[in-house]
Design a protein around this motif. Structure first.
Motif, short mmCIF file in Angstrom:
data_model
loop_
_atom_site.label_atom_id
_atom_site.label_comp_id
_atom_site.label_asym_id
_atom_site.label_seq_id
_atom_site.Cartn_x
_atom_site.Cartn_y
_atom_site.Cartn_z
N LEU A 133 0.89 -1.21 -0.05
CA LEU A 133 0.07 0.03 -0.12
C LEU A 133 1.12 1.16 -0.07
O LEU A 133 0.75 2.26 -0.75
CB LEU A 133 -0.97 0.06 1.13
CG LEU A 133 -2.09 -1.04 1.24
CD1 LEU A 133 -2.70 -1.01 2.64
CD2 LEU A 133 -2.88 -1.02 0.00
N ALA A 134 1.81 1.09 0.75
CA ALA A 134 2.81 2.39 0.67
C ALA A 134 3.55 2.42 -0.60
O ALA A 134 3.72 3.64 -1.17
CB ALA A 134 3.97 2.21 1.70
N ALA A 135 3.84 1.26 -1.34
CA ALA A 135 4.56 1.66 -2.36
C ALA A 135 3.36 1.93 -3.54
O ALA A 135 4.09 2.78 -4.51
CB ALA A 135 5.11 0.20 -3.28
N GLU A 136 2.17 1.74 -3.38
CA GLU A 136 1.41 2.22 -4.41
C GLU A 136 0.72 3.62 -4.00
O GLU A 136 0.15 4.05 -4.82
CB GLU A 136 0.24 1.29 -4.37
CG GLU A 136 0.41 -0.26 -4.92
CD GLU A 136 0.75 -0.10 -6.52
OE1 GLU A 136 -0.07 0.64 -7.22
OE2 GLU A 136 1.77 -0.66 -6.89
N GLY A 137 1.43 4.02 -3.19
CA GLY A 137 0.89 5.36 -2.71
C GLY A 137 -0.31 5.55 -2.06
O GLY A 137 -0.86 6.83 -1.75
N GLN A 138 -1.09 4.53 -1.81
CA GLN A 138 -2.56 4.46 -1.04
C GLN A 138 -2.04 4.44 0.45
O GLN A 138 -2.97 4.98 1.27
CB GLN A 138 -2.95 3.17 -1.21
CG GLN A 138 -3.38 2.68 -2.83
CD GLN A 138 -3.94 1.28 -2.87
OE1 GLN A 138 -4.76 1.07 -2.25
NE2 GLN A 138 -3.51 0.75 -3.73
N LEU A 139 -0.85 4.59 0.94
CA LEU A 139 -0.34 4.77 2.51
C LEU A 139 0.80 5.35 2.56
O LEU A 139 1.67 5.36 1.75
CB LEU A 139 -0.31 3.33 2.82
CG LEU A 139 -0.42 3.35 4.56
CD1 LEU A 139 -1.76 3.85 5.18
CD2 LEU A 139 0.16 1.82 5.06
N ASP A 161 5.03 7.33 6.64
CA ASP A 161 4.64 7.74 8.15
C ASP A 161 3.56 6.74 8.74
O ASP A 161 3.62 6.33 9.82
CB ASP A 161 4.61 8.93 8.20
CG ASP A 161 4.14 9.52 9.74
OD1 ASP A 161 5.33 9.16 10.63
OD2 ASP A 161 3.30 9.64 10.25
N ALA A 162 2.68 6.74 7.83
CA ALA A 162 1.20 5.95 8.32
C ALA A 162 1.58 4.59 8.29
O ALA A 162 1.09 3.85 9.28
CB ALA A 162 0.17 6.16 7.48
N ARG A 163 2.27 3.91 7.38
CA ARG A 163 2.65 2.70 7.50
C ARG A 163 3.59 1.93 8.60
O ARG A 163 3.26 1.12 9.41
CB ARG A 163 3.64 2.37 6.34
CG ARG A 163 4.07 0.76 6.26
CD ARG A 163 5.16 0.79 5.29
NE ARG A 163 6.00 -0.72 5.30
CZ ARG A 163 7.12 -0.86 4.66
NH1 ARG A 163 7.76 0.07 4.05
NH2 ARG A 163 7.76 -2.09 4.89
N THR A 164 4.58 3.06 9.14
CA THR A 164 5.36 2.83 10.22
C THR A 164 4.06 3.01 11.56
O THR A 164 4.58 2.08 12.42
CB THR A 164 6.37 3.91 10.33
OG1 THR A 164 7.22 4.05 9.45
CG2 THR A 164 7.27 3.62 11.80
N ARG A 165 3.61 4.03 11.57
CA ARG A 165 2.61 4.11 12.65
C ARG A 165 1.67 2.91 12.97
O ARG A 165 1.49 2.53 13.97
CB ARG A 165 2.02 5.24 12.48
CG ARG A 165 0.94 5.76 13.69
CD ARG A 165 0.25 7.02 13.52
NE ARG A 165 -0.61 6.80 12.74
CZ ARG A 165 -0.52 7.57 11.41
NH1 ARG A 165 0.55 8.29 11.16
NH2 ARG A 165 -1.73 7.50 10.60
#
Length: 763
Positions: free
Chosen positions: A329-335, A338-342
């Motif tokens: 999701l982070a790689a696709e820009g959906q997340l 910082d939100a991924r880490t949190r």
């Protein structure tokens, strides 16, 4: 069951009610009912026109007491000069019984008006005809029974409405009035009319989806009634919690977690966590954690054939699938990164907490959950480095905003919003801290200098004291006088400095942070383009109330306020937090470095550069990463720099090291060091209780003393070679550099003159 004697003031004696109604009427205050003019026999509210929340406007025609609506000053009857006794009652107080023969009364049960040659009085006759025309299945007998009497001025009849609904309306009206909200008679009459038509079992069963003002009031009544019967224990079994039951604002939703065991575990965690929180947004962390847990729930539902409904079969593979999903999701820009880490960090903490609460034991909602269904430290993605602080507003933008402050009060909002924005600009307090200021928030210290007393709710630090400028104190004093004039009868301890404009008859309720933010945004959007010094347009989206706090911090940092003093002014617990509120003024410091660099010397007193312009970029870089401060200069020895100045391989013999250099800004430190060397030498020479070898080790060498003297003489000579103008500019640059050095080292200072945002202001 019959109405208890102590509750007969609500529904009258002899009315059969159930336990729910009896319990609710027991919560209705008799003093409120008397205040609202409630008649339990006729079930009519006769609201006084002068009531601050329930009042109404009276016709200004002498001798007429009818109610007027909108912007009219007189009633319709007075405007059309209709003086019939039946049409114009001259006061509007309709009695329940009119002294006429029973056969001559209107056949509506609750009405006592004369019917003349009709079956009903004139008003009810018109209603009867309307009902017959619009409703083919009209039940006239039922209509006679539930139709209320014709209401007079300020009257609202609840006749014909089920007893439980009447009690709910009265209780909801009581709570709404206590909250300071206005409720007009027109809205109450609309509610009563709809309830008579629908005949619901309770308010919750009525039509709550309408968009009219009466539906908003009705939904408010329903919320108050529902909260009357709720407790934390009953709320915990629901999937949507009303946090008012826990003493917090808002709601907490668990519906996004699809697995029953995970949802129940989340509820038990939330019930344990909420009492530990404090502040206006105490439920905020719970919302964040539940969002992260919903991500885990979604991953289990998408990757497992059983959708993750059995905790006993979950393991490390499911954690890996969750981590991979977050990465995708982070790689696709959906997340965001910082939100991924949190989310990964919060899921890890929740799983640890579930086990600490015993939820994975036998009989718990997560019974059988394996130990390998957990995140470890290495599973948490590295948190991205925070960007350099840059949320402050340029000085020229702040000046333009200050010039437009009158428009905020007169065109966009009100005085309180304008004063709030001005106080945030001047004091750098958080918006919620300014909104909640009590009336008596201004004091003076022992030097008769003004101090703002406020509460830091975020960190539970009550009664904080902030030095402020006299102009800011004058602004607060003017606002205090304005509020006191507006609310002369309210106790001072209950007054707010910035009282809300609506639903606030006594000035006890302050404006909210949301109201301030909305009005501030409308003001900013209404302004013409804001221009920087170079003529380019500034992005208005960056101008938010919290930016004024960062601007306050930047102004003080640029003025040379040490970081420990700045942290105290911002009321931060940690100086690391303070560092995130300002940045070193690059242009100002660069100019100072340019001037000071031309007066740099090595350990022999030789001028390093006379024309430093060609090397200034590298010089700035070295100041950032390749040097470390020592007591009276700069050290570039690599191992000492790496150790932050704490590991000199030459035992800190700076005056004899080629890695050392100094400049004119260190002249006071060199002189102080020379004085210290001379004092130490005299002290050692005078000592008689040490061995010769110890004396030799402790004795400052003549070479070091001579070297320091030559450095001081060389710097002084270089200063004498400058013109008066050059020397003045250099002294200003030295002041800037030394102030920055004080900020970085956290040198303590006594209270300094605070920079004023608008020095020309007199009040």
């Amino acid at each position: 069951m019959a109405v208890p004697a102590d509750a007969a003031h609500v529904l009258g004696a002899g009315c059969d009610v159930g336990p729910t109604v009896a319990r609710l009427v027991g919560m209705i205050d008799p003093a409120f009912l008397a205040e609202a003019g409630w008649d339990a026999v006729t079930r009519v509210l006769s609201l006084p026109s002068e009531h601050p929340q329930l009042g109404w406007r009276m016709c200004q025609t002498q001798g007429c007491g009818n109610q007027v609506y909108g912007h009219d000053r007189t009633c319709g009857m007075c405007r059309t000069s209709m003086a019939s006794p039946e049409d114009h009652q001259g006061g509007g107080a309709v009695e329940g019984v009119v002294p006429l023969q029973p056969g001559r009364l209107c056949q509506v049960e609750a009405c006592g008006r004369a019917r003349r040659n009709r079956r009903y009085c004139r008003a009810h006759d018109e209603r009867w005809r309307d009902q017959r025309r619009t409703d083919p299945g009209f039940d006239e007998r039922r209509w006679r029974r539930i139709e209320p009497a014709i209401e007079g001025a300020g009257q609202v009849s609840l006749h014909g409405i089920p007893a439980l609904v009447v009690a709910e309306v009265l209780y909801g009206l009581q709570q709404r009035t206590r909250d300071g909200a206005l409720t007009g008679t027109a809205r109450l009459r609309q509610i009563a009319w709809e309830l008579r038509r629908e005949q619901p079992v309770s308010l919750a069963g009525s039509d709550l989806n309408g968009r009219g003002d009466q539906h908003k009031v009705l939904r408010c009544f329903v919320r108050h009634v529902q909260r009357a019967f709720r407790t934390p224990e009953t709320e915990r079994v629901k999937d949507v919690w009303d946090l008012a039951v826990f003493g917090l604002p808002g709601r907490l939703t668990f519906t996004q977690i699809s697995q029953a065991w995970l949802r129940e575990a989340a509820k038990r965690w939330a019930a344990d966590d909420l009492p530990r929180r404090r502040g206006k947004n105490a439920a905020g962390p719970a919302h964040h954690y539940l969002t992260s847990l919903a991500s885990l729930s979604e991953s289990l539902r998408a990757t497992r054939t059983d959708h993750g409904n059995d905790p006993a079969v979950l393991g490390r593979g499911d954690i890996d699938a969750f981590l991979q999903r977050m990465a995708f999701l982070a790689a696709e820009g959906q997340l965001s990164t910082d939100a991924r880490t949190r989310r990964c960090r919060e899921v890890r903490q929740l799983l640890v907490r579930f086990r600490a609460l015993g939820l994975t034991r036998a009989g718990g909602p997560a019974a059988g959950l394996g130990d390998d269904f957990a995140l470890v430290t290495s599973d948490i993605p590295q948190k991205p480095e925070d960007p350099e602080p840059n949320r402050d507003l340029p000085a020229e933008i702040l000046r333009q905003l200050c010039d437009h402050l009158p428009a905020l009060e007169h065109s966009i909002s009100c005085r309180e919003i304008r004063v709030a924005v001005e106080l945030i600009m001047d004091t750098g307090r958080r918006p919620d801290e300014i909104c909640a200021l009590p009336w008596d928030c201004l004091e003076y210290d022992e030097d008769r200098l003004p101090v703002l007393v406020y509460d830091n709710h975020k960190n539970a630090r009550i009664g904080r004291r902030l030095p402020i400028a006299q102009a800011t104190a004058d602004l607060i004093s003017e606002q205090k006088d304005h509020v006191r004039t507006r609310f002369p009868d309210t106790m001072l301890a209950e007054l707010k400095l910035l009282p809300a404009a609506y639903a606030n008859p006594h000035g006890r309720r302050a404006i909210t942070e949301n109201q301030l933010g909305a009005r501030h945004r409308a003001w900013i959007d209404s302004l013409p383009s804001l221009l920087r010094t170079d003529g380019t347009e500034y992005d208005k989206a960056r101008i938010v109330p919290y930016a004024y706090r960062h601007s306050y911090a930047q102004r003080h940092a640029d003025a040379g306020v040490p970081i420990d003093v700045l942290g105290s002014l911002l009321n931060h617990v940690s100086l690391n937090t303070t560092k995130g509120y300002y940045r070193v003024g690059g242009a100002r410091r660069r100019e100072a470095v340019d001037r000071v660099a031309t007066m740099q010397f090595d350990r022999h007193g030789n001028r390093i550069w006379r024309q430093a312009q060609q090397l200034l970029d590298s010089e700035r870089a070295r100041r950032a990463i390749g040097e470390v401060a020592v007591p009276f200069g700069i050290c570039a020895e690599p191992s000492n720099v790496k150790a932050g100045g704490q590991s000199c391989p030459f035992r800190f013999r700076c005056a004899g090291c080629d890695h050392f250099r100094t400049d004119v800004s260190y002249l006071p430190d060199l002189q102080a060091y020379l004085d210290d060397l001379l004092r130490n030498r005299e002290r050692v020479l005078a000592a008689s209780d040490i061995d010769d070898w110890a004396r030799a080790e402790a004795m400052p060498s003549d070479d070091e003393i001579g070297r320091i003297r030559r450095l001081i003489a060389r710097i002084t000579t270089g200063l004498d070679e400058l013109t008066a103008t050059e020397r003045e500019h250099l002294e200003q640059a030295v002041t800037v550099v030394r102030r920055h050095r004080a900020v970085m080292l956290g040198m303590p200072r006594i209270r300094q003159a605070l920079p004023d945002l608008r020095p020309e202001r007199t009040a």
